[in-house]
Design a protein around this motif. Structure first.
Motif, PDB file in Angstrom:
ATOM      1  N   LEU A 226      -3.811   2.917  -5.877  1.00 24.67           N
ATOM      2  CA  LEU A 226      -3.124   2.150  -6.909  1.00 24.67           C
ATOM      3  C   LEU A 226      -1.606   2.273  -6.754  1.00 24.67           C
ATOM      4  N   SER A 227      -1.145   3.444  -6.300  1.00 22.50           N
ATOM      5  CA  SER A 227       0.288   3.677  -6.118  1.00 22.50           C
ATOM      6  C   SER A 227       0.822   3.002  -4.858  1.00 22.50           C
ATOM      7  N   LEU A 228       0.094   3.133  -3.760  1.00 16.61           N
ATOM      8  CA  LEU A 228       0.559   2.627  -2.472  1.00 16.61           C
ATOM      9  C   LEU A 228       0.341   1.127  -2.315  1.00 16.61           C
ATOM     10  N   LYS A 229      -0.722   0.628  -2.906  1.00 22.93           N
ATOM     11  CA  LYS A 229      -1.060  -0.801  -2.795  1.00 22.93           C
ATOM     12  C   LYS A 229      -1.323  -1.372  -4.184  1.00 22.93           C
ATOM     13  N   PRO A 230      -0.309  -1.382  -5.047  1.00 20.50           N
ATOM     14  CA  PRO A 230      -0.553  -1.756  -6.443  1.00 20.50           C
ATOM     15  C   PRO A 230      -1.080  -3.175  -6.635  1.00 20.50           C
ATOM     16  N   PHE A 231      -0.574  -4.135  -5.880  1.00 18.81           N
ATOM     17  CA  PHE A 231      -1.009  -5.520  -6.078  1.00 18.81           C
ATOM     18  C   PHE A 231      -2.409  -5.735  -5.518  1.00 18.81           C
ATOM     19  N   GLU A 232      -2.662  -5.232  -4.329  1.00 17.81           N
ATOM     20  CA  GLU A 232      -3.988  -5.375  -3.727  1.00 17.81           C
ATOM     21  C   GLU A 232      -5.051  -4.658  -4.561  1.00 17.81           C
ATOM     22  N   THR A 233      -4.747  -3.439  -4.996  1.00 19.97           N
ATOM     23  CA  THR A 233      -5.715  -2.659  -5.763  1.00 19.97           C
ATOM     24  C   THR A 233      -5.946  -3.263  -7.141  1.00 19.97           C
ATOM     25  N   THR A 234      -4.890  -3.778  -7.754  1.00 19.45           N
ATOM     26  CA  THR A 234      -5.037  -4.400  -9.073  1.00 19.45           C
ATOM     27  C   THR A 234      -5.889  -5.655  -8.998  1.00 19.45           C
ATOM     28  N   ARG A 235      -5.677  -6.452  -7.966  1.00 20.96           N
ATOM     29  CA  ARG A 235      -6.521  -7.646  -7.806  1.00 20.96           C
ATOM     30  C   ARG A 235      -7.986  -7.249  -7.636  1.00 20.96           C
ATOM     31  N   TYR A 236      -8.216  -6.194  -6.873  1.00 23.26           N
ATOM     32  CA  TYR A 236      -9.581  -5.686  -6.680  1.00 23.26           C
ATOM     33  C   TYR A 236     -10.185  -5.257  -8.024  1.00 23.26           C
ATOM     34  N   LEU A 237      -9.414  -4.510  -8.808  1.00 26.85           N
ATOM     35  CA  LEU A 237      -9.897  -4.045 -10.108  1.00 26.85           C
ATOM     36  C   LEU A 237     -10.156  -5.214 -11.052  1.00 26.85           C
ATOM     37  N   TYR A 238      -9.206  -6.133 -11.129  1.00 26.83           N
ATOM     38  CA  TYR A 238      -9.344  -7.275 -12.038  1.00 26.83           C
ATOM     39  C   TYR A 238     -10.566  -8.117 -11.680  1.00 26.83           C
ATOM     40  N   GLU A 239     -10.789  -8.312 -10.391  1.00 21.57           N
ATOM     41  CA  GLU A 239     -11.961  -9.090  -9.969  1.00 21.57           C
ATOM     42  C   GLU A 239     -13.245  -8.369 -10.339  1.00 21.57           C
ATOM     43  N   ASN A 240     -13.300  -7.067 -10.096  1.00 20.63           N
ATOM     44  CA  ASN A 240     -14.500  -6.295 -10.414  1.00 20.63           C
ATOM     45  C   ASN A 240     -14.789  -6.259 -11.909  1.00 20.63           C
ATOM     46  N   LEU A 241     -13.727  -6.252 -12.699  1.00 21.28           N
ATOM     47  CA  LEU A 241     -13.873  -6.044 -14.145  1.00 21.28           C
ATOM     48  C   LEU A 241     -13.891  -7.348 -14.945  1.00 21.28           C
ATOM     49  N   GLY A 242     -13.788  -8.477 -14.271  1.00 21.82           N
ATOM     50  CA  GLY A 242     -13.822  -9.752 -14.985  1.00 21.82           C
ATOM     51  C   GLY A 242     -12.563 -10.030 -15.776  1.00 21.82           C
ATOM     52  N   LEU A 243     -11.419  -9.559 -15.261  1.00 14.98           N
ATOM     53  CA  LEU A 243     -10.129  -9.788 -15.900  1.00 14.98           C
ATOM     54  C   LEU A 243      -9.368 -10.853 -15.123  1.00 14.98           C
ATOM     55  N   GLN A 244      -8.425 -11.508 -15.800  1.00 21.22           N
ATOM     56  CA  GLN A 244      -7.678 -12.590 -15.173  1.00 21.22           C
ATOM     57  C   GLN A 244      -6.329 -12.088 -14.668  1.00 21.22           C
ATOM     58  N   PHE A 245      -6.111 -12.179 -13.349  1.00 21.16           N
ATOM     59  CA  PHE A 245      -4.849 -11.748 -12.739  1.00 21.16           C
ATOM     60  C   PHE A 245      -3.859 -12.904 -12.832  1.00 21.16           C
ATOM     61  N   THR A 246      -3.007 -12.853 -13.844  1.00 19.38           N
ATOM     62  CA  THR A 246      -2.082 -13.936 -14.147  1.00 19.38           C
ATOM     63  C   THR A 246      -0.678 -13.613 -13.641  1.00 19.38           C
ATOM     64  N   PRO A 247       0.225 -14.601 -13.619  1.00 20.76           N
ATOM     65  CA  PRO A 247       1.624 -14.312 -13.275  1.00 20.76           C
ATOM     66  C   PRO A 247       2.241 -13.239 -14.169  1.00 20.76           C
ATOM     67  N   ALA A 248       1.806 -13.173 -15.434  1.00 17.27           N
ATOM     68  CA  ALA A 248       2.327 -12.152 -16.350  1.00 17.27           C
ATOM     69  C   ALA A 248       1.914 -10.749 -15.897  1.00 17.27           C
ATOM     70  N   VAL A 249       0.687 -10.620 -15.396  1.00 21.82           N
ATOM     71  CA  VAL A 249       0.221  -9.335 -14.870  1.00 21.82           C
ATOM     72  C   VAL A 249       1.013  -8.975 -13.624  1.00 21.82           C
ATOM     73  N   GLU A 250       1.228  -9.947 -12.765  1.00 21.98           N
ATOM     74  CA  GLU A 250       1.994  -9.727 -11.537  1.00 21.98           C
ATOM     75  C   GLU A 250       3.418  -9.288 -11.854  1.00 21.98           C
ATOM     76  N   GLN A 251       4.018  -9.899 -12.868  1.00 22.99           N
ATOM     77  CA  GLN A 251       5.378  -9.519 -13.282  1.00 22.99           C
ATOM     78  C   GLN A 251       5.397  -8.101 -13.838  1.00 22.99           C
ATOM     79  N   TRP A 252       4.407  -7.764 -14.643  1.00 19.45           N
ATOM     80  CA  TRP A 252       4.321  -6.410 -15.204  1.00 19.45           C
ATOM     81  C   TRP A 252       4.243  -5.379 -14.083  1.00 19.45           C
ATOM     82  N   LEU A 253       3.427  -5.663 -13.077  1.00 17.27           N
ATOM     83  CA  LEU A 253       3.290  -4.754 -11.940  1.00 17.27           C
ATOM     84  C   LEU A 253       4.622  -4.560 -11.227  1.00 17.27           C
ATOM     85  N   ALA A 254       5.322  -5.644 -10.997  1.00 14.35           N
ATOM     86  CA  ALA A 254       6.609  -5.566 -10.304  1.00 14.35           C
ATOM     87  C   ALA A 254       7.605  -4.728 -11.095  1.00 14.35           C
ATOM     88  N   GLU A 255       7.581  -4.842 -12.405  1.00 15.06           N
ATOM     89  CA  GLU A 255       8.531  -4.121 -13.262  1.00 15.06           C
ATOM     90  C   GLU A 255       8.176  -2.642 -13.406  1.00 15.06           C
TER      91      GLU A 255
END
Length: 340
Positions: A226-255
């Motif tokens: 999650l630390s080394l590959k935050p975007f890749e790992t988050t997409r994996y988690l969101y897909e597994n958990l039925g969550l929507q990976f939106t631009p707002a989530v992507e912005q939160w990750l970047a910040e």
């Protein structure tokens, strides 16, 4: 109604959100150990709007909780089941009793924080909690006071599926972080590496048992990935958990993953995440590392953490570690799917 939280100058109009049916509700529980990155992960997952997030609800079982006293599992399961079903008015006074020390825990819930605004007493309003919760499709719990074996009881009691996210961190990193926490130093269980790895061993055993009959609704993730590959790992988690990976989530990750919190708050979710997996190295003595590796050898192997094997016991207990690279302490090619 909006699919993302966004920036609001006023509280959400929850009357625009329909009550979520039992056939579409998405229940998730994060199970882990203290100082494993669960505050970050919980905050990350609740960015999928609307999510009703219960942050460490078992804090009300401070002295006796399932991690330290198995006799309390039934009560814990009952509480967590009620929270996931939004049954706040049936909880009784204990959980929602208005006391100041609970506010920081309840305020992690963005759905309620947006609704409460400055009137913090409303965090303890059972009717408001139930009203908002019933309109959130995603129901999320984060807890360090519950094991994978306990989750099995929760899963059996719940009328609808409950997805498990098991978050694991290198025990050396966990202990390094705990040694810096005053509240942890006052708790023998918290600073005992043998206790930590016995719990992790128990969780592994329960995961293996679950694997025999079903992998459904179980996701295992390493803090380091999650630390080394935050975007890749988050997409994996969101897909597994039925969550929507939106631009707002992507912005939160970047910040939250590029720079460190300027106040150096140990509970902050803002980190230069790429440096986090190596942070324990300059903070631990050689003897501390040897102790963790001795007690946690099998646990570390199971999750792809490499043993530093060129160390000798330091009788003066003053020697610190040399610099190590990521590939010397972590199997970087260890697939997330291999963890089950």
């Amino acid at each position: 109604m909006t699919n993302s939280r966004g920036n609001r100058d006023s509280a959400p109009n929850w009357s625009e959100y329909p009550v979520v049916g039992t056939d579409t509700v998405n229940k998730i529980i994060i199970v882990t150990e203290a100082r494993s990155g669960s505050t970050f992960l919980g905050d990350l997952l609740q960015q999928s709007w609307p999510t009703f997030y219960n942050f460490e609800p078992l804090i009300t079982m401070r002295v006796k909780n399932p991690r330290t006293d198995q006799s309390t599992v039934t009560d814990a399961v009952k509480l967590l089941t009620s929270l996931l079903d939004c049954q706040f008015t049936a909880l009784g006074d204990h959980y929602l009793r208005p006391v100041f020390w609970k506010v920081p825990y309840f305020s992690w819930n963005l759905a309620m924080k947006d609704s409460v605004r400055r009137d913090q007493l409303q965090y303890f309003n059972a009717t408001l909690n139930q009203y908002v919760c019933n309109r959130c499709r995603h129901r999320l719990i984060k807890t360090i006071r519950f094991g994978v074996e306990d989750y099995l009881q929760l899963k059996q009691k719940s009328k609808t599926p409950v997805k498990l996210v098991f978050l694991v961190r290198d025990p050396r990193g966990v202990m390094s972080s705990r040694y810096r926490m005053q509240w942890c130093l006052n708790s023998p269980n918290c600073t005992d590496v043998d206790v930590l790895c016995q719990r992790m061993r128990s969780d592994i055993s329960a995961l293996i048992q679950m694997k025999k009959w079903s992998k459904d609704n179980v996701t295992v993730v390493r803090y380091e990935d999650l630390s080394l590959k935050p975007f890749e790992t988050t997409r994996y988690l969101y897909e597994n958990l039925g969550l929507q990976f939106t631009p707002a989530v992507e912005q939160w990750l970047a910040e939250h993953t590029i720079t460190d919190d300027i106040l150096a708050n140990p509970h902050s979710t803002i980190r230069n995440s790429r440096l986090a997996p190596l942070s324990w190295i300059p903070r631990m003595s050689v003897n501390d590392v040897l102790e963790v590796q001795e007690f946690c050898y099998d646990v570390m192997q199971h999750f792809g953490y490499k043993i530093v094997d060129n160390l000798d016991y330091d009788y003066n207990d003053t020697k610190v570690l040399d610099n190590y690279t990521l590939d010397q302490i972590l199997d970087l090619n260890y697939s997330l799917k291999d963890l089950l």
